[in-house]
Write a protein that holds these residues in place. Structure first.
Motif, PDB file in Angstrom:
ATOM      1  N   ALA A   1       0.739  -1.063   0.012  1.00  0.00           N
ATOM      2  CA  ALA A   1      -0.086  -0.049   0.073  1.00  0.00           C
ATOM      3  C   ALA A   1       0.814   1.329  -0.223  1.00  0.00           C
ATOM      4  O   ALA A   1       0.552   2.436  -0.484  1.00  0.00           O
ATOM      5  CB  ALA A   1      -1.040   0.076   1.398  1.00  0.00           C
ATOM      6  N   ASN A   2       2.068   1.143   0.535  1.00  0.00           N
ATOM      7  CA  ASN A   2       2.644   2.411   0.757  1.00  0.00           C
ATOM      8  C   ASN A   2       3.906   2.421  -0.391  1.00  0.00           C
ATOM      9  O   ASN A   2       4.697   3.552  -0.547  1.00  0.00           O
ATOM     10  CB  ASN A   2       3.755   2.382   2.061  1.00  0.00           C
ATOM     11  N   ARG A   3       4.116   1.552  -1.538  1.00  0.00           N
ATOM     12  CA  ARG A   3       4.943   1.450  -2.407  1.00  0.00           C
ATOM     13  C   ARG A   3       4.624   2.461  -3.515  1.00  0.00           C
ATOM     14  O   ARG A   3       3.290   3.013  -3.671  1.00  0.00           O
ATOM     15  CB  ARG A   3       5.063   0.278  -3.259  1.00  0.00           C
ATOM     16  N   LEU A   4       5.540   3.168  -4.178  1.00  0.00           N
ATOM     17  CA  LEU A   4       5.290   4.286  -4.904  1.00  0.00           C
ATOM     18  C   LEU A   4       5.450   3.714  -6.632  1.00  0.00           C
ATOM     19  O   LEU A   4       6.305   3.214  -6.978  1.00  0.00           O
ATOM     20  CB  LEU A   4       6.479   5.237  -4.866  1.00  0.00           C
ATOM     21  N   ILE A   5       4.310   3.690  -7.255  1.00  0.00           N
ATOM     22  CA  ILE A   5       4.004   3.092  -8.746  1.00  0.00           C
ATOM     23  C   ILE A   5       3.826   4.083  -9.283  1.00  0.00           C
ATOM     24  O   ILE A   5       2.676   4.843  -9.215  1.00  0.00           O
ATOM     25  CB  ILE A   5       3.047   2.035  -8.365  1.00  0.00           C
ATOM     26  N   ILE A   6       4.488   4.269 -10.553  1.00  0.00           N
ATOM     27  CA  ILE A   6       4.158   5.241 -11.832  1.00  0.00           C
ATOM     28  C   ILE A   6       3.485   4.698 -12.608  1.00  0.00           C
ATOM     29  O   ILE A   6       3.874   3.348 -13.342  1.00  0.00           O
ATOM     30  CB  ILE A   6       5.624   5.806 -12.432  1.00  0.00           C
ATOM     31  N   LYS A   7       2.021   4.869 -12.629  1.00  0.00           N
ATOM     32  CA  LYS A   7       1.193   3.955 -13.507  1.00  0.00           C
ATOM     33  C   LYS A   7       0.860   5.012 -14.870  1.00  0.00           C
ATOM     34  O   LYS A   7       0.478   5.985 -14.655  1.00  0.00           O
ATOM     35  CB  LYS A   7      -0.241   3.917 -12.766  1.00  0.00           C
ATOM     36  N   THR A   8       0.954   4.079 -15.839  1.00  0.00           N
ATOM     37  CA  THR A   8       0.611   5.071 -17.111  1.00  0.00           C
ATOM     38  C   THR A   8      -0.311   3.996 -18.199  1.00  0.00           C
ATOM     39  O   THR A   8       0.024   2.760 -18.081  1.00  0.00           O
ATOM     40  CB  THR A   8       2.118   5.099 -17.835  1.00  0.00           C
ATOM     41  N   GLY A   9      -1.041   4.535 -18.685  1.00  0.00           N
ATOM     42  CA  GLY A   9      -1.883   3.746 -19.674  1.00  0.00           C
ATOM     43  C   GLY A   9      -2.310   4.461 -20.737  1.00  0.00           C
ATOM     44  O   GLY A   9      -2.173   5.819 -21.237  1.00  0.00           O
ATOM     45  N   ASP A  10      -2.808   3.649 -21.867  1.00  0.00           N
ATOM     46  CA  ASP A  10      -3.226   4.128 -23.130  1.00  0.00           C
ATOM     47  C   ASP A  10      -4.326   3.273 -23.722  1.00  0.00           C
ATOM     48  O   ASP A  10      -4.740   2.296 -23.432  1.00  0.00           O
ATOM     49  CB  ASP A  10      -1.928   3.955 -24.127  1.00  0.00           C
ATOM     50  N   ILE A  11      -5.431   4.230 -24.100  1.00  0.00           N
ATOM     51  CA  ILE A  11      -6.686   3.604 -24.648  1.00  0.00           C
ATOM     52  C   ILE A  11      -6.825   4.239 -25.929  1.00  0.00           C
ATOM     53  O   ILE A  11      -6.944   5.374 -25.933  1.00  0.00           O
ATOM     54  CB  ILE A  11      -7.828   3.796 -23.511  1.00  0.00           C
ATOM     55  N   SER A  12      -7.522   3.391 -26.939  1.00  0.00           N
ATOM     56  CA  SER A  12      -8.088   4.022 -28.168  1.00  0.00           C
ATOM     57  C   SER A  12      -9.476   3.617 -28.248  1.00  0.00           C
ATOM     58  O   SER A  12      -9.837   2.382 -27.935  1.00  0.00           O
ATOM     59  CB  SER A  12      -7.429   3.425 -29.566  1.00  0.00           C
ATOM     60  N   LEU A  13     -10.349   4.552 -28.602  1.00  0.00           N
ATOM     61  CA  LEU A  13     -11.865   4.373 -28.668  1.00  0.00           C
ATOM     62  C   LEU A  13     -12.434   4.740 -29.892  1.00  0.00           C
ATOM     63  O   LEU A  13     -12.049   5.848 -30.371  1.00  0.00           O
ATOM     64  CB  LEU A  13     -12.443   5.099 -27.280  1.00  0.00           C
ATOM     65  N   ARG A  14     -13.216   4.032 -30.613  1.00  0.00           N
ATOM     66  CA  ARG A  14     -14.224   4.599 -31.506  1.00  0.00           C
ATOM     67  C   ARG A  14     -15.441   4.974 -31.012  1.00  0.00           C
ATOM     68  O   ARG A  14     -16.290   4.514 -30.312  1.00  0.00           O
ATOM     69  CB  ARG A  14     -14.293   3.314 -32.568  1.00  0.00           C
ATOM     70  N   VAL A  15     -15.731   6.518 -31.293  1.00  0.00           N
ATOM     71  CA  VAL A  15     -16.843   7.051 -30.817  1.00  0.00           C
ATOM     72  C   VAL A  15     -17.818   7.422 -31.832  1.00  0.00           C
ATOM     73  O   VAL A  15     -17.480   7.612 -32.906  1.00  0.00           O
ATOM     74  CB  VAL A  15     -16.365   8.077 -29.924  1.00  0.00           C
ATOM     75  N   LYS A  16     -19.023   7.608 -31.423  1.00  0.00           N
ATOM     76  CA  LYS A  16     -20.050   8.308 -32.483  1.00  0.00           C
ATOM     77  C   LYS A  16     -19.803   9.660 -32.592  1.00  0.00           C
ATOM     78  O   LYS A  16     -19.912   9.936 -33.676  1.00  0.00           O
ATOM     79  CB  LYS A  16     -21.467   7.870 -31.929  1.00  0.00           C
TER      80      LYS A  16
END
Length: 223
Positions: free
Chosen positions: A7-22
């Motif tokens: 719970a006390n660890r430092l994690i650098i989270k990165t994400g990427d998401i591609s969406l097809r939208v109307k």
């Protein structure tokens, strides 16, 4: 360090998401609102358009505690084309920099004490030089710590929105409509042919009219 709880660890989270939208216009503000909702902001935003395709690219920073929740919300904005996520544990790196920072500050204090007791000019200049180097190192380590803690506290998500234009198809016609259209088209072509022939006949009259009159006169005279 290995004794730090998960719970006390430092994690650098990165994400990427591609969406097809109307609708790009409707979804773009939703992503901006989502970043604010989860304690973050829009770091960058851009748009592009091509043949039958429009795109918007956003990089958002959100509170790391809401990373998974925000990803789930983003999935609901459209059809997921692709997504990825990663995490970098910087707990040890932060701990090492904090230890170095403590050591550098001790050296800074020691040089300051030496400087107070030094009277020789050459020694004073040398101590000041060392003190300046230590302080530069302290500033560098503090900047690294600030950056690492910021990246760990605010996760980064890159969002690509894609909108494809709908191509309108020509309405189907029944056989009667098709026959009527084809007949009108033939009549139109015939009219153009007749008019074109008449114009050509009129323009070439100086050439063929004397010949026609001559043939008529010769025929009457022979008769």
């Amino acid at each position: 360090p290995p004794n730090v709880s998960a719970a006390n660890r430092l994690i650098i989270k990165t994400g990427d998401i591609s969406l097809r939208v109307k609708s790009l216009e409707a979804t773009h503000p939703k992503v901006e609102s989502l970043a604010k909702k989860y304690g973050g902001f829009v770091e960058s935003s851009s748009r592009s358009s091509g043949y039958q395709v429009k795109n918007a690219y956003l990089t958002i920073r959100i509170d790391a505690a809401n990373y998974d929740t925000s990803f789930n919300d983003l999935r609901s904005f459209g059809d997921v084309i692709s997504e990825s996520t990663s995490g970098q544990d910087v707990t040890t790196q932060v701990a090492d920099n904090e230890a170095r920072l403590r050591q550098m500050r001790l050296e800074e204090q020691q040089y300051e004490e030496i400087l107070k007791k030094t009277t020789k000019v050459s020694d004073i200049l040398q101590v000041r030089k060392y003190l300046s180097e230590v302080r530069q190192n302290i500033e560098s380590i503090e900047a690294q710590l600030k950056s690492l803690k910021s990246l760990a506290s605010l996760s980064t998500i890159t969002v690509n929105l894609e909108q494809r234009e709908q191509v309108a198809t020509a309405p189907r016609r029944d056989w009667l409509s098709n026959t009527w259209v084809q007949a009108l088209s033939r009549l139109n072509r015939l009219g153009r042919t007749v008019v074109s022939f008449a114009i050509n006949l009129l323009v070439l009259a100086p050439f063929w009219l004397p010949i026609a009159v001559g043939i008529w006169w010769f025929s009457r005279r022979k008769a």
